[in-house]
Design a protein around this motif. Sequence first.
Motif, PDB file in Angstrom:
ATOM      1  N   GLN A  61      60.413  61.882  53.207  1.00 45.27           N
ATOM      2  CA  GLN A  61      61.418  60.978  53.766  1.00 45.27           C
ATOM      3  C   GLN A  61      61.171  59.593  53.157  1.00 45.27           C
ATOM      4  N   SER A  62      62.055  59.201  52.245  1.00 46.70           N
ATOM      5  CA  SER A  62      61.859  57.938  51.523  1.00 46.70           C
ATOM      6  C   SER A  62      62.758  56.816  52.024  1.00 46.70           C
ATOM      7  N   ALA A  63      63.590  57.066  53.024  1.00 44.91           N
ATOM      8  CA  ALA A  63      64.504  56.035  53.522  1.00 44.91           C
ATOM      9  C   ALA A  63      63.747  54.968  54.308  1.00 44.91           C
ATOM     10  N   THR A 117      55.699  65.540  57.341  1.00 41.79           N
ATOM     11  CA  THR A 117      56.679  64.762  56.595  1.00 41.79           C
ATOM     12  C   THR A 117      56.005  63.513  56.044  1.00 41.79           C
ATOM     13  N   VAL A 118      56.129  63.316  54.739  1.00 36.82           N
ATOM     14  CA  VAL A 118      55.637  62.086  54.111  1.00 36.82           C
ATOM     15  C   VAL A 118      56.678  60.993  54.308  1.00 36.82           C
ATOM     16  N   LEU A 119      56.229  59.831  54.790  1.00 36.50           N
ATOM     17  CA  LEU A 119      57.108  58.693  55.040  1.00 36.50           C
ATOM     18  C   LEU A 119      56.731  57.560  54.094  1.00 36.50           C
ATOM     19  N   THR A 120      57.646  57.148  53.247  1.00 35.69           N
ATOM     20  CA  THR A 120      57.375  56.009  52.357  1.00 35.69           C
ATOM     21  C   THR A 120      57.927  54.709  52.926  1.00 35.69           C
ATOM     22  N   LEU A 121      58.690  54.792  54.015  1.00 35.23           N
ATOM     23  CA  LEU A 121      59.276  53.622  54.703  1.00 35.23           C
ATOM     24  C   LEU A 121      60.100  52.764  53.751  1.00 35.23           C
ATOM     25  N   GLY A 122      60.757  53.424  52.790  1.00 38.09           N
ATOM     26  CA  GLY A 122      61.627  52.712  51.864  1.00 38.09           C
ATOM     27  C   GLY A 122      60.958  52.310  50.569  1.00 38.09           C
ATOM     28  N   GLY A 123      59.646  52.428  50.495  1.00 32.20           N
ATOM     29  CA  GLY A 123      58.928  52.077  49.275  1.00 32.20           C
ATOM     30  C   GLY A 123      58.879  53.242  48.305  1.00 32.20           C
ATOM     31  N   PRO A 124      58.444  52.996  47.069  1.00 27.80           N
ATOM     32  CA  PRO A 124      58.346  54.077  46.080  1.00 27.80           C
ATOM     33  C   PRO A 124      57.163  54.994  46.387  1.00 27.80           C
ATOM     34  N   THR A 178      52.580  56.865  53.338  1.00 22.78           N
ATOM     35  CA  THR A 178      51.875  56.653  52.073  1.00 22.78           C
ATOM     36  C   THR A 178      52.849  56.212  50.985  1.00 22.78           C
ATOM     37  N   HIS A 179      52.262  55.706  49.891  1.00 22.90           N
ATOM     38  CA  HIS A 179      53.050  55.335  48.710  1.00 22.90           C
ATOM     39  C   HIS A 179      52.466  55.919  47.436  1.00 22.90           C
ATOM     40  N   ASP A 180      51.443  56.788  47.561  1.00 19.05           N
ATOM     41  CA  ASP A 180      50.803  57.275  46.340  1.00 19.05           C
ATOM     42  C   ASP A 180      50.377  58.732  46.473  1.00 19.05           C
ATOM     43  N   VAL A 181      49.828  59.244  45.377  1.00 21.51           N
ATOM     44  CA  VAL A 181      49.465  60.658  45.329  1.00 21.51           C
ATOM     45  C   VAL A 181      48.303  60.973  46.264  1.00 21.51           C
ATOM     46  N   HIS A 182      47.427  60.000  46.534  1.00 18.21           N
ATOM     47  CA  HIS A 182      46.324  60.231  47.469  1.00 18.21           C
ATOM     48  C   HIS A 182      46.879  60.625  48.840  1.00 18.21           C
ATOM     49  N   GLY A 183      47.882  59.895  49.315  1.00 17.84           N
ATOM     50  CA  GLY A 183      48.482  60.223  50.606  1.00 17.84           C
ATOM     51  C   GLY A 183      49.257  61.526  50.566  1.00 17.84           C
ATOM     52  N   LEU A 184      49.848  61.824  49.419  1.00 19.30           N
ATOM     53  CA  LEU A 184      50.555  63.090  49.262  1.00 19.30           C
ATOM     54  C   LEU A 184      49.575  64.260  49.365  1.00 19.30           C
TER      55      LEU A 184
END
Length: 301
Positions: free
Chosen positions: A196-198, A170-177, A149-155
């Motif tokens: 995990q934001s990497a 674990t939340v994965l942003t795949l490098g995105g904000p 996810t990239h937003d609060v909905h996914g969080l």
Amino acid sequence: MLDCIVIGGGPAGLTAGLYLARFNRAFVIVDAGAPRAAAIPKSHNIPVFPHGVSGADLLDRQRVTLRRYADQCLVQGRIVALSRCGEGFRAQMLGGRNFDAQRVILATGAQDVEIALPGVNDAVRRGIVRYCPICDGYEVSGKKIGVITHDVHGLLEASFIARTYRAEVTVLTLGGPLKASDEELERAQSQGVKIQSAPLLMLDIGSDGGAALEFASGALRLDVLYSALGLEPRAELAVGLGAAQDESGALKTDKHQQTSIEGLYAVGGVAEGLDQIVIAMGHAAIAATHIHNHCAEIWKE
């Protein structure tokens, strides 16, 4: 002129057709042949299937049932334009064929925002990549889960999985904000959600199930990946007529599933509300019954 055109042949559209057939209505279901439900490996939230049912099997059963009452109602094709025609509507198929009807039920569903990962379609079929924790979160209770996810909905979805199914999430942003406030992040982390934001360097979907992910900061082994990138309701036909939408793009409806355009109904994933098959079927029953009652005097003539 038909009583109703149903656009879409997924669970909602086929349920609407069943009701209309048993009301002795003149209708067609125009189906483009790619219902989102067909990709479901197995659903356990449909009460009459104690061992679950695949989306493809459910749709096959619905078609068999419908054909008992209206064998010729299913039309393969895509509706590309919807317009007013007198007091009713005209639906134009790709290729030029038209249908005119007093009422229209949109059962066009929604499209999941796809994950840009290799082999994702096969992973969906095998149940490694999933889209709906309400539908199948029970089956992953206590396991290691990744939520992309990239937003609060996914969080919030990640928190829901961790809290409801006691999973290691674990939340994965795949490098995105990740567009969430510090307070929202702290709340999720207090429920055991890791972030995990990497960027993802490598993904390996195992032949024996699960997924191995490699980041610059290390490796992670997960049992299931959930995509929480959002849904895109297929509402273009209604929007072209000026139908109102909510903030997600879904069509706003009244208690009869009628949109802001009189005579135009929305059921299932294209309509606002909880995105579940049983609810889509309920939408369809409500809309078809209202159409029958509304058109009763015309039918008697």
